[in-house]
Scaffold this active site. Sequence first.
Site, PDB file in Angstrom:
ATOM      1  N   LYS A 158     103.819  37.165 101.642  1.00 19.46           N
ATOM      2  CA  LYS A 158     103.297  35.818 101.877  1.00 19.46           C
ATOM      3  C   LYS A 158     104.903  35.323 102.699  1.00 19.46           C
ATOM      4  CE  LYS A 158     100.745  35.104  97.882  1.00 19.46           C
ATOM      5  NZ  LYS A 158     100.494  34.568  96.668  1.00 19.46           N
ATOM      6  N   HIS A 186      98.174  46.349  86.380  1.00 18.84           N
ATOM      7  CA  HIS A 186      99.131  45.811  86.995  1.00 18.84           C
ATOM      8  C   HIS A 186     100.487  45.711  86.345  1.00 18.84           C
ATOM      9  CE1 HIS A 186      96.707  43.273  89.797  1.00 18.84           C
ATOM     10  NE2 HIS A 186      95.682  43.491  88.799  1.00 18.84           N
ATOM     11  N   THR A 239     103.049  39.866  95.570  1.00 15.26           N
ATOM     12  CA  THR A 239     102.179  39.507  96.617  1.00 15.26           C
ATOM     13  C   THR A 239     103.013  38.178  97.388  1.00 15.26           C
ATOM     14  OG1 THR A 239     100.897  38.003  95.449  1.00 15.26           O
ATOM     15  CG2 THR A 239     100.012  40.164  96.125  1.00 15.26           C
ATOM     16  N   LYS A 298     111.936  39.836  86.438  1.00 13.75           N
ATOM     17  CA  LYS A 298     111.913  39.238  88.215  1.00 13.75           C
ATOM     18  C   LYS A 298     113.303  38.728  88.273  1.00 13.75           C
ATOM     19  CE  LYS A 298     106.902  38.112  88.026  1.00 13.75           C
ATOM     20  NZ  LYS A 298     106.259  38.897  88.949  1.00 13.75           N
ATOM     21  N   LYS A 318     108.215  32.243  91.733  1.00 13.86           N
ATOM     22  CA  LYS A 318     107.371  33.232  91.220  1.00 13.86           C
ATOM     23  C   LYS A 318     107.359  32.897  89.579  1.00 13.86           C
ATOM     24  CE  LYS A 318     109.769  36.788  92.864  1.00 13.86           C
ATOM     25  NZ  LYS A 318     108.940  37.479  93.364  1.00 13.86           N
ATOM     26  N   ARG A 319     106.368  33.512  88.894  1.00 16.58           N
ATOM     27  CA  ARG A 319     106.521  33.341  87.332  1.00 16.58           C
ATOM     28  C   ARG A 319     107.863  33.670  86.871  1.00 16.58           C
ATOM     29  NH1 ARG A 319     104.859  37.309  83.523  1.00 16.58           N
ATOM     30  NH2 ARG A 319     103.943  38.469  85.157  1.00 16.58           N
TER      31      ARG A 319
END
Length: 817
Positions: A659, A359, A655, A553, A547-548
């Site tokens: 969504k 991952h 992911t 990110k 998101k985390r």
Amino acid sequence: MKIVNNNSKVKEIISNVENKLNNNFGTTLEEATRDELYKAGAGCIRDDIMHLWTKSRKKTEDLGLKKLYYMSAEFLMGRAYSNNLINSGVFRDYKEAFEKMGIDFDDILDEESDPGLGNGGLGRLAACFLESLSTLNLPAIGCGIRYEYGLFQQKIIDGSQVEVEDDWLRDGFVWEVERPELTMEVRFNGEIRENWTEDGLKIEHYNYHTVLAVPYDVPVMGYKTNAPATLRLWSAKSKQNFDLHSFNEGRYEKASADSEFAEVISKVLYPADDHMQGKLLRLKQFYFLTSATMQLMVKHHKGKRGDLHTLPEYAAVQINDTHPTLAIPELMRILMDEEGFGWEEAEDIVSQIFNYTNHTIMAEALECWDENMFKLLLPRIYQIICVMNQKYCERLRTYYPNDEAKIAYMAIIGNNQIRMANLCVAVCHRVNGVSQLHGDILKTNLFHDSYNIYPQKFLAITNGITHRRWLALANPELCDLIQDNVRGDLLGDYRLFEKIMPMADDAEFCRKYDAIKQRNKRRLAKYLKQKQGIEINPDSLIDVQCKRLHEYKRQLLKCLHIIYLYKQVKKNPDFLSKPITFIFGAKAAPGYQRAKEIIRLINSIGDMVNNDPATKDKMQVVFVENYSVSVAEVLIPAADISEQLSTAGLEASGTGNMKFMMNGALTLGTMDGANVEIFEQVGKENIFIFGATVDEINSMKQYRTYNPGTIFEQNPMIREVCNCLIAGELPRYGKRKYSDIYQSLLFGEHNIPDQYFVLYDLPSYVEEFEKVYDMYINHHDEWVKKAVINTAKSGFFSSDRTIEEYNEKIWNLPTYK
């Protein structure tokens, strides 16, 4: 209360709920609390699921079907009640039944806690996979830990994240079944004695600590399934709960010492590991999960089939990230030490059974354990890994005979560390990435030398999401609109999404589509008002990055952009013709100080923007507290813009992007992870891409051409935005400014420039955002058309498709019928 209804199913549900209230809680419909009403209603559908679950499990065993053991440290399941009703096809019946009883069904659904079993995309993927495995009638068990307090409940106090225990099991968990008869014993520490007998080598493990692993099974309901999957969660218990003798002697701490040693293992998901005790606890957790699962798998197969040589014919194991990697040496231990297998026999079985999903390519996330700590805690597993490493290095020398440096890099043990990813690559039958780009990076970069030796091992299967939860449950109006315009059952066939492509040119369809988005915005506004007391403008452009929280990110990139817009509006009040609401949602790991500092920065920017008379009606910044699956179900359908800003090459897949896409938000992102495949699906005109590519990033790293200080000096916009971090304009929540973030952006750390290339990509991002804004404001009909196309193309990203690929290429499971 008199209830009049002609619908027999609704009448049956009402009767069943009343009976549950009477028999289980000793109360009536009029007197019942909301929690009792939730448990009574959930208990009714649970009865139906349990009957189906029990029947299918027995038939699976009778038929001798091969079974998947999907092992993951996280399963971010979300609330089960509504999802089970959707997948059983009775959601509307239950909703109507509660309405007939004079009860707001949404209030009842809100009584259920989100299970504290996961954190981010890794756990959400595992949850989607179990639901799709069940939908496709593939025999499967998800194996995880029953964390008593989950990750944590996030509170924002004075702009900063504060972690509070997530006591999600406080009121019980309706859906689980305790299985004490399947309890396994897991051993830690101790000493190993080797005894040679006429029957060969015998291993004796003594002076160890024992922890009992008690399984709790949860049925996972797929859509109209014949075979609900099982989520097996292990809870740690002491073999001796209480030492009465020590207690009576006044040694109170010793009386409960064994219990504390054991039960702390399943207390919390991801204990902080910025200290040695935290690292040790994580290692205990992962061995606890893997040992209990492997022991029970072997015991079950031996009891049913007898011959353990046939185990690969009946079991496949998928390791979801490196956390469950210790299952590999643990199965070796069981086969050799307890079942009398020789090394080669055991190794042959293990190499057929295990598969590994990678991952991440980030070094800090590729799990490594201190060799000395590992040896002390797991002495026998350490011995086995040492032999595995020795044999693996010998094999590598046949391919790289004159390159000891390369072999040292690829070895399972090196630099006093045990490397879980290398162990997986050395042993597993298949190694897969989670997007096509990620799979290519594994082959050309992270595991390049292994790929040269074992090219058949490596593949890429793009992640997916279940459209039952992320469309039917989260966005029922949109689901109904699509279903009304396609033939067939959308929830059972993800391929039907494609059938609404022609609707992008249908003005009436687009009008209905856009109206649903506006109602979802109002639902979000109502939710934020109720939950956090925040009022947002539902008529604004809603821009979401949830998101985390991690530097790669790049929530920080969005922060700098908001500061830029703030500065522009201050200079020119007409700069924004339509208001924008920027929404963040994220948890930072308790020990990740930079991530927590970015949360503080987001809230500081929010205070500055939201309270300035010049900007408060033009811009708003909202941080959604305690982001979770149930929050996402309200937030994602309301989003106009999906922010996917990771540095190219660092997000394996994502992911959340899928969504948002499914619910009609347009992606603004880099060519990273599954964004690449979204781009391929929708076409370049229906996605907004900015920033450096993977090749450009790699080139800057290789030739060291990225100099953020020079960019800062040469670009007035960047200079103005960055200086805001240290100029004193931002509310500080104490005396601290944001000089650490400022320094990291301009100068990096340890003589390495900012490895996330924030300032390099900022101008490109500002330019692309202007195109997004112009499209939404001035060409709104075109915007809606693009949104419809995104929804139509989202079927490819169904986890049903993902699981079909896994089964075809890796597992070869039979379908239960």
